[in-house]
Design an enzyme around this catalytic site. Structure first.
Site, PDB file in Angstrom:
ATOM      1  N   ALA A  32       0.870  -1.188   0.000  1.00 44.92           N
ATOM      2  CA  ALA A  32       0.000   0.000   0.000  1.00 44.92           C
ATOM      3  C   ALA A  32       0.905   1.236   0.000  1.00 44.92           C
ATOM      4  O   ALA A  32       0.792   2.126   0.849  1.00 44.92           O
ATOM      5  CB  ALA A  32      -0.969  -0.010   1.177  1.00 44.92           C
ATOM      6  N   HIS A  37       7.059   5.834   1.432  1.00 46.34           N
ATOM      7  CA  HIS A  37       7.872   4.655   1.086  1.00 46.34           C
ATOM      8  C   HIS A  37       8.827   4.991  -0.058  1.00 46.34           C
ATOM      9  O   HIS A  37       9.985   4.585  -0.064  1.00 46.34           O
ATOM     10  CB  HIS A  37       6.977   3.497   0.616  1.00 46.34           C
ATOM     11  N   GLN A  61       2.610  -9.378  13.345  1.00 47.20           N
ATOM     12  CA  GLN A  61       2.764  -8.109  14.063  1.00 47.20           C
ATOM     13  C   GLN A  61       1.435  -7.407  14.310  1.00 47.20           C
ATOM     14  O   GLN A  61       1.402  -6.305  14.838  1.00 47.20           O
ATOM     15  CB  GLN A  61       3.750  -7.185  13.352  1.00 47.20           C
ATOM     16  N   GLY A 149      11.068   4.507   8.131  1.00 46.36           N
ATOM     17  CA  GLY A 149      10.493   5.846   8.254  1.00 46.36           C
ATOM     18  C   GLY A 149      10.314   6.290   9.704  1.00 46.36           C
ATOM     19  O   GLY A 149       9.929   5.506  10.566  1.00 46.36           O
ATOM     20  N   LYS A 151       8.032   8.000  10.891  1.00 40.86           N
ATOM     21  CA  LYS A 151       6.648   8.026  11.378  1.00 40.86           C
ATOM     22  C   LYS A 151       6.446   6.946  12.436  1.00 40.86           C
ATOM     23  O   LYS A 151       5.738   7.132  13.405  1.00 40.86           O
ATOM     24  CB  LYS A 151       5.639   7.860  10.245  1.00 40.86           C
ATOM     25  N   ASP A 152       7.119   5.802  12.231  1.00 41.05           N
ATOM     26  CA  ASP A 152       7.071   4.736  13.242  1.00 41.05           C
ATOM     27  C   ASP A 152       8.292   4.910  14.159  1.00 41.05           C
ATOM     28  O   ASP A 152       9.235   4.125  14.114  1.00 41.05           O
ATOM     29  CB  ASP A 152       7.081   3.372  12.552  1.00 41.05           C
ATOM     30  N   SER A 189      -0.227   4.157   4.985  1.00 43.66           N
ATOM     31  CA  SER A 189      -1.066   3.240   4.211  1.00 43.66           C
ATOM     32  C   SER A 189      -2.481   3.228   4.773  1.00 43.66           C
ATOM     33  O   SER A 189      -3.452   3.062   4.034  1.00 43.66           O
ATOM     34  CB  SER A 189      -0.479   1.829   4.274  1.00 43.66           C
ATOM     35  N   ARG A 190      -2.603   3.416   6.077  1.00 43.69           N
ATOM     36  CA  ARG A 190      -3.929   3.366   6.701  1.00 43.69           C
ATOM     37  C   ARG A 190      -4.813   4.543   6.286  1.00 43.69           C
ATOM     38  O   ARG A 190      -6.031   4.481   6.422  1.00 43.69           O
ATOM     39  CB  ARG A 190      -3.804   3.295   8.225  1.00 43.69           C
TER      40      ARG A 190
HETATM   41  O1  PAF Z   1       6.721  -0.447   9.062  1.00 46.94           O
HETATM   42  C1  PAF Z   1       6.307  -1.457   8.451  1.00 46.94           C
HETATM   43  O2  PAF Z   1       5.713  -1.360   7.374  1.00 46.94           O
HETATM   44  C2  PAF Z   1       6.499  -2.830   9.048  1.00 46.94           C
HETATM   45  O3  PAF Z   1       6.380  -2.791  10.425  1.00 46.94           O
HETATM   46  C3  PAF Z   1       7.803  -3.517   8.620  1.00 46.94           C
HETATM   47  C4  PAF Z   1       9.041  -2.773   9.148  1.00 46.94           C
HETATM   48  C5  PAF Z   1       7.858  -3.613   7.120  1.00 46.94           C
HETATM   49  C6  PAF Z   1       7.840  -4.936   9.191  1.00 46.94           C
HETATM   50  O4  PAF Z   1       6.748  -5.684   8.745  1.00 46.94           O
END
Ligand code: PAF
Length: 283
Positions: A32, A37, A61, A149, A151-152, A189-190
């Site tokens: 997505a 990205h 996850q 990124g 953002k996380d 993506s959300r």
């Molecule tokens: O940030 C993400 O999209 C996911 O947590 C990752 C790092 C690809 C792991 O699945």
């Protein structure tokens, strides 16, 4: 762009003489794809001679099965975007390819306090799942640099800790800045699950982070945080998981600021069932 769906085919491509001396930049994603990205792909292309992107929606996850079921999947468009941005290789494995022995965790990653605060406390098990998949991906891709990124924010710290835990400290973790819509909404993506009206409401998160940045002063931070909380609720968010001001290097929450620590403000909140996160470095 070469698309590899299996570990073997990826290793075959990476083993060809043309890539022998390549420095591998790796952009792990769950697809997505958006401009955020793609900015990581660009960053990788600047740092490394070969860019590998992965798309894998990692089931381990997601602490909430509904979130997993609703995670947007836009593979055809993702492939076009990656091609347009001159990504060299897309690794697109199945669940079976990633976890041939099943998805049950094989290892516990000792993330210390990072596991239990902010995202960790609201998404139990989430970071173990992130470590499980990133560990597997790093073993498969063996990159020189990984691009993730900001953002996380907490995930960036977790992945840095992971490479220490698994002894891959020669792998460079490069953090790309947050990309935003013109409205200030952090790209995610959300966001695909939000309609235009919700997207407009969702900008309250960024506006509130900016409000905190403008009004932060030495002393107790709780009064500022309660105003911030009110702003987000008033905008129509039904639930705020956290809104917190933390030490930018440790993520320990700061209740009274002496003006010395570098700070980051972080938010996670739900708008019409969609959980959005964002953060802002404050000083
Ligand atoms: O940030 C993400 O999209 C996911 O947590 C990752 C790092 C690809 C792991 O699945």
């Amino acid at each position: 762009m070469i698309i590899c769906k299996t570990v073997d085919s990826l290793h075959k491509v990476l083993g060809t003489p043309v890539y022998n001396k390549a420095t591998i930049g790796f952009v792990p994603t769950m697809g997505a794809l958006h401009q955020g990205h793609l900015s990581l792909v660009d960053l990788s292309k600047k740092h490394c001679s070969l860019t590998v992107c992965s798309i894998f929606v990692n089931p381990t996850q997601f602490n909430d099965p509904k979130d997993f079921a609703k995670y947007p999947i836009t593979i055809e468009q993702d492939v076009l975007l990656l091609e347009r941005n001159q990504c060299d290789i897309l690794f697109l494995p199945s669940v079976n390819e990633m976890y041939p022995e099943g998805t049950a965790p094989k290892e516990y990653y000792d993330l210390g306090y990072l596991e239990n605060l902010l995202e960790g406390s609201f998404r139990p098990g989430h970071f173990q799942g992130v470590c499980q998949v990133v560990h597997r991906l790093l073993d498969i891709v063996r990159p020189n640099s990984v691009f993730i990124g900001q953002k996380d924010y907490q995930q960036c710290m977790v992945i840095k800790k992971l490479v220490e835990l698994i002894g891959m400290t020669e792998t460079d973790i490069v953090i790309g800045g947050i990309l935003r819509e013109p409205s200030g909404l952090a790209m995610s993506s959300r966001n695909m699950r939000l309609n235009d009206e919700d997207k407009a409401k969702a900008t309250a998160i960024y506006q509130t982070l900016k409000f905190i940045e403008q009004h932060i002063q030495h002393g107790p931070l709780l009064p500022l945080l309660s105003i911030a909380r009110e702003k987000i609720s008033e905008a129509g968010f039904e639930k705020i998981d956290y809104i917190s001001i933390c030490d930018a290097s440790t993520l320990q929450p700061i209740e009274t600021w002496d003006g010395r620590e570098k700070l980051v403000a972080l938010v996670a909140a739900f708008l019409h069932g969609v959980r959005l996160i964002d953060n802002q470095l404050l000083n």
